[in-house]
Design a protein around this motif. Structure first.
Motif, mmCIF file in Angstrom:
data_model
loop_
_atom_site.group_PDB
_atom_site.id
_atom_site.type_symbol
_atom_site.label_atom_id
_atom_site.label_comp_id
_atom_site.label_asym_id
_atom_site.label_seq_id
_atom_site.Cartn_x
_atom_site.Cartn_y
_atom_site.Cartn_z
ATOM 1 N N ARG A 209 -5.977 28.488 -29.191
ATOM 2 C CA ARG A 209 -6.954 28.885 -30.196
ATOM 3 C C ARG A 209 -7.528 30.265 -29.883
ATOM 4 N N HIS A 210 -7.841 30.478 -28.620
ATOM 5 C CA HIS A 210 -8.453 31.765 -28.259
ATOM 6 C C HIS A 210 -7.462 32.915 -28.377
ATOM 7 N N ARG A 211 -6.183 32.654 -28.109
ATOM 8 C CA ARG A 211 -5.177 33.695 -28.288
ATOM 9 C C ARG A 211 -5.078 34.095 -29.765
ATOM 10 N N ILE A 212 -5.161 33.098 -30.665
ATOM 11 C CA ILE A 212 -5.114 33.395 -32.106
ATOM 12 C C ILE A 212 -6.334 34.220 -32.514
ATOM 13 N N LEU A 213 -7.515 33.827 -32.037
ATOM 14 C CA LEU A 213 -8.724 34.557 -32.398
ATOM 15 C C LEU A 213 -8.683 35.998 -31.894
ATOM 16 N N GLN A 214 -8.166 36.185 -30.692
ATOM 17 C CA GLN A 214 -8.062 37.546 -30.164
ATOM 18 C C GLN A 214 -7.081 38.371 -30.989
ATOM 19 N N ALA A 215 -5.958 37.738 -31.359
ATOM 20 C CA ALA A 215 -4.969 38.461 -32.165
ATOM 21 C C ALA A 215 -5.567 38.868 -33.513
ATOM 22 N N LEU A 216 -6.370 38.004 -34.098
ATOM 23 C CA LEU A 216 -7.013 38.346 -35.366
ATOM 24 C C LEU A 216 -7.962 39.528 -35.188
ATOM 25 N N ASP A 217 -8.734 39.527 -34.107
ATOM 26 C CA ASP A 217 -9.614 40.667 -33.844
ATOM 27 C C ASP A 217 -8.813 41.948 -33.652
#
Length: 1001
Positions: A209-217
């Protein structure tokens, strides 16, 4: 969710909605627009293209309710757009918060080729994949101004549900009709962000989940909000890694099939459904052309037949897509019908007419029954599906239950005869999936057979009013085919899913009996004239087939194959699950009643012509008896002289208090001065039917204002307030010419009046109620109450080819939820050795309660007669309504079955020069003939259908009064099964249905 995560989700969501999605078509120029508003009903597209058009300015109101406006669009592709994809973008005044239920349009090229539809969630159409620049574009839009009957404000009574009562002011204001550049990278970026946002919000807190959120940022840091098309590709590159991470080997598999559940009528009339189907199928054919693996499934042979008749240019595209295996005929039925109220024969014809059409037009047979949205499922249905050759069943409606959660998603469903069929309910609980993260997470978390089965089905696309699958949904599916943290999604024919499910779950859980829907219970009563027309049409068609077959075999008359097919198809269409249940707008039910009258007149003419061919012309009285009983003294499907009224006439006596007693050789009935039944005695046993201190036939009026779905629902609290209509304004009695007796009672209440005629005939156990009601109520529910001195542990309610037992208590929440249940021609309350049945000619709903009188349990059965909901038809059932029902005094299943059939298929009396022998005789206790007809293949073979009606094993013989060369058992849709020989002995299991085909010598 951590604060950083909340910020990322909020940032990405706003950028997606306010900046990225609008930038997909940011560069655009307006078309020159002209319009022509039709003064009346729609016209064929070839005529629409030839209309005279007047200049129209976008932003101007258009479209009175149910009107059609043709728009002509003209424009030129700018030279600097050369090499780019050019699209049309249209906003007719859509409410984009909703998926449908409003205006929509089909786009045509000047040569009449349909291009694609536009609707609230699908506003584009591809015009040029690679423009040269300078192209002259001309397009035509057939735009329908359908009013929002079910709008964002909820279910508000409206008179816009009929073109005869709707206002004539324009409903919509156009916002955009543009020639636009399609920014592909921007479109793809929007889908990337949307899918990842959905997934991140469903995943547990962890590394993925955190990897996805970072990629979105990271992607949003790269994206220039003032130059989205120029920076979209770079932003997408930041998302490549998280989108490429593969799914787990054990991930739930979603078998997706494109879908657009198009109600054959509902908040729009049948004529608009024809156009909805044309719009949707055109869009789906276009989507198929632009994709490699997308498949679209559509049920309802009727809808295909409409396209073939009314939109041949669309029809050819469908045929090509079916041949390519991308457009999937589903369900094998004429329409997605109600399957609680239609007779067994009607369900058989849904299957036979549907499968015949698909085989004739496409060379395919459907393997499964596809019924995502019907209001409960009869326990007789498994046998009918199996005997029609189907091997799977699909629905999702049971997920709407108000109280109890159905315990399975993949299971075997067992019917009243013991037949079982593999069934599946999608755990995402929708037939309008958008492949959202929430839907996918629900499918994974809720799937109850996940220990063995690998996946579930998802019907993907906007439905109810049509629309279907969008390119955005296809784009989501592409990203979800193999994505870590998500179920895997594949486009797949349901047949493939069921084959895999059968292998993965070789011993699935079993559900026995009806699939009762714990909502929409009032659909058994709403719009009485529609239900009455259905019942009469079914029985008239069965009778017409009988007499036409008899005349063809016995008198050489021509059998009306085409006309009977046409009349059956009309009847089957009106069994659609928003027509027969009474849940459509006023326009639909007004036209339904006109159609039923048309069916009645034509079937009566068929019957008259056949009987005339059989009896000739003359003055000999002949009785033609269509009642299909065996070994009970009735001439099965035959004729006999009409008996004269004899000395066994009913004795009519006035009682001391001003009531009446009616007595024949079998029963004695006492009518009170108020017109109620205070006593009904079976003379042979001396048993009283009416509960002590009670009266039968009392009409009861309830307040009826459900929590939400007016025409659909009756909520349990309706019982808390009741008014008994006890006062009579007049009471009289007389002896009839047939030797019977009739008591007539008149009543009035609020603004309504009604008259009942209580009739007893010689040698009859049936006290008949003929009721005419001038119904002027609002939000009321009318019941007829019969408190019976019977300790019944169950009621036996007729269903297709048999009956279904339901307990009379409410020990559990499952039983308590069944406070309004279904029947066909009878419901029986019985204790060992004695019972009382209620029979009817057009009633489908009833309820049962247990009471204790002087320490003895009694059973009260109440028939549901009329309602007065205000949505979607504010005038539901207003005016004169007629009912015929009867109390069978001293009855078991056999007597109830016989009385119910006789009430719906009375004997005919006519004059001729001779009588005639029955074409078919059936001997064997409990055997009932359901159909006598000539074979669908027009070979001249005779088809006879018989079923066991008492719920026990039976043996008997069917005899045909004609030379027989051979007998075969066939399926319900008349496929050959086994040779029987030259005679027809019959051995049936409880409730078993068998179909025999006689080759005549």
């Amino acid at each position: 969710m951590h604060d950083d995560a909340t910020l990322t989700v909020g940032r990405a969501s706003r950028a997606l909605k306010e900046r990225i999605l609008p930038a997909v078509h940011a560069a655009s120029i307006p078309f020159d627009v002209a319009a022509h508003e039709l003064p009346g009903e729609p016209i064929p597209p070839t005529n629409g293209l030839q209309l005279e058009f007047e200049a129209y300015e976008v932003g101007t109101p258009w479209g009175p309710p149910w009107g059609t406006t043709w728009f002509r669009l003209r424009g030129t592709v700018p030279q600097h757009w050369a090499g780019r994809q050019i699209e049309l973008v249209v906003d007719l005044g859509f409410d984009v918060s909703r998926t449908g239920f409003q205006c929509e349009a089909l786009i045509y090229r000047p040569d009449g080729t349909p291009l694609k539809a536009v609707n609230p969630q699908n506003q584009h159409a591809v015009l040029l994949e690679e423009a040269a620049g300078g192209e002259e574009i001309e397009l035509f839009l057939e735009a329908a101004a359908n009013p929002e009957i079910h709008g964002s404000r909820g279910f508000i009574p409206t008179y816009e549900g009929d073109v005869l009562t709707a206002h004539r002011e324009p409903l919509y204001v156009t916002r955009r009709m543009d020639l636009a550049l399609f920014e592909e990278d921007t479109h793809e970026l929007a889908l990337d962000i949307e899918v990842l946002l959905d997934l991140a919000q469903q995943l547990p807190d962890g590394r993925r989940r955190h990897r996805i959120l970072q990629a979105l940022d990271d992607a949003l840091d790269v994206l220039d909000l003032q130059d989205i098309p120029g920076t979209a590709a770079a932003a997408r590159a930041e998302l490549t890694e998280v989108l490429a991470s593969p799914s787990e080997a054990s991930a739930h598999t979603i078998s997706a099939v494109g879908h657009a559940h198009i109600d054959s009528a509902w908040l729009w009339p049948v004529r608009e459904t024809i156009r909805k189907v044309a719009r949707t199928t055109t869009s789906m054919a276009e989507l198929i052309d632009r994709t490699e693996d997308f498949v679209y499934g559509m049920s309802s042979a009727q809808q295909y037949a409409w396209i073939k008749e009314h939109r041949p240019e669309v029809w050819e595209r469908i045929r090509e897509a079916v041949a390519a295996g991308r457009f999937l005929p589903l369900g094998g039925m004429w329409v997605e019908s109600d399957v609680v109220m239609p007779t067994g024969e009607a369900i058989v014809r849904q299957f036979s007419q549907g499968q015949r059409f698909f085989e004739r037009e496409f060379g395919v047979r459907c393997r499964g029954v596809w019924l995502p949205d019907s209001f409960g499922y009869s326990p007789a249905l498994p046998q009918l599906m199996v005997r029609a050759g189907f091997d799977w069943f699909f629905t999702q409606k049971i997920s709407w239950n108000q109280v109890n959660v159905f315990p399975h998603h993949t299971f075997e469903w067992e019917g009243i005869d013991g037949s079982r069929i593999l069934s599946h309910f999608p755990p995402m609980d929708t037939y309008n999936s958008e492949l959202s993260g929430e839907e996918l997470a629900k499918a994974t978390a809720k799937f109850r057979e996940s220990r063995r089965a690998s996946g579930s089905i998802a019907p993907v696309g906007y439905g109810d009013g049509g629309g279907g699958t969008t390119r955005e949904m296809v784009g989501r599916a592409q990203r979800l085919a193999d994505l870590e943290g998500s179920p895997t999604v594949r486009w797949e024919h349901p047949d493939e899913f069921y084959d895999r499910a059968r292998e993965e779950v070789p011993e699935p859980p079993v559900w026995v009996g009806e699939l009762y829907l714990e909502i929409h219970r009032a659909t058994l009563t709403s719009q009485h004239k529609t239900k009455q027309g259905n019942r009469r049409s079914e029985h008239l068609l069965m009778e017409a087939e009988l007499w036409a077959s008899t005349a063809a075999v016995g008198a050489g008359a021509e059998y009306p194959y085409d006309e009977l097919d046409e009349l059956w198809q009309m009847t089957l269409l009106h069994q659609f699950h928003d027509i027969l249940p009474g849940t459509s707008i006023a326009w639909v039910h007004r036209e339904a009643q006109e159609t039923y009258e048309h069916i009645r007149a034509r079937t009566e003419r068929i019957i008259h012509d056949a009987l005339t061919a059989l009896v000739g012309t003359g003055d000999v009285p002949v009785e033609a008896n269509p009642t299909p009983f065996s070994a009970d003294g009735l001439p099965a499907h035959g004729a006999s002289p009409v008996p004269e009224a004899g000395s066994d006439a009913v004795l009519l006596t006035e009682t001391k208090d001003g009531g009446f007693e009616l007595r024949n050789a079998l029963v004695s009935v006492t009518i009170t001065p108020e017109g109620h039944v205070s006593s009904a005695v079976d003379l042979a046993s001396g048993r009283e039917c009416v509960a002590p201190g009670q009266e039968a036939g009392v009409l009861q009026l309830h307040q009826d204002f459900p929590n939400k779905w007016d025409a659909w629902d009756v909520d349990r609290f309706y019982r808390n307030r009741v008014t008994e209509l006890r006062e009579a304004s007049s009471l009289s009695a007389e002896v009839t010419d047939t030797g019977g007796a009739v008591v007539t009672v008149d009543r009035s209440f609020s603004a309504s009046t009604l008259q009942q005629r209580l009739i007893l005939e010689p040698d009859s156990r049936v006290l008949r109620f003929e009721q005419s009601t001038d119904w002027q109520e609002t939000e009321k529910f009318l019941k007829a109450s019969f408190p019976l001195d019977v300790r019944a542990e169950h009621t036996a309610a007729e269903t297709q080819f048999g009956f279904h037992r339901r307990v009379t208590h409410s020990n559990t929440s499952w039983e308590a939820a069944k406070f309004e249940t279904s029947m066909h021609r009878f419901v029986l309350a019985e204790e060992p050795g004695f019972g009382v049945a209620l029979v009817n000619d057009s009633i489908y709903g009833y309820d049962v309660t247990r009471d204790v009188v002087d320490a003895d349990v009694t059973t009260t059965v109440r028939l549901s007669l009329l309602r007065a909901p205000r949505f979607p038809d504010p005038e539901t059932d207003q005016g004169v309504q007629t009912h015929v029902y009867g109390m069978v005094i001293g009855a078991g299943v056999a007597e109830a079955t016989r009385a119910g059939i006789e009430m719906n298929m009375p004997r005919r009396r006519l004059n001729g020069s001779q009588g005639f022998a029955p074409l078919v005789r059936c001997e064997g206790e409990g055997l009932v003939i359901s159909a006598v007809k000539l074979a669908d293949d027009r070979s001249g073979d005779l088809v006879v259908r018989v079923y066991e009606s008492l719920g026990r094993r039976a043996e008997g013989t069917i005899t045909v009064n004609a030379p027989v060369a051979g007998v075969r058992e066939v399926s319900l849709i008349e496929d050959n099964l086994t040779d029987v020989g030259t005679s027809a002995p019959v051995r049936l299991r409880p409730f078993e249905v068998r179909t025999l085909r006689f080759s005549l010598g």
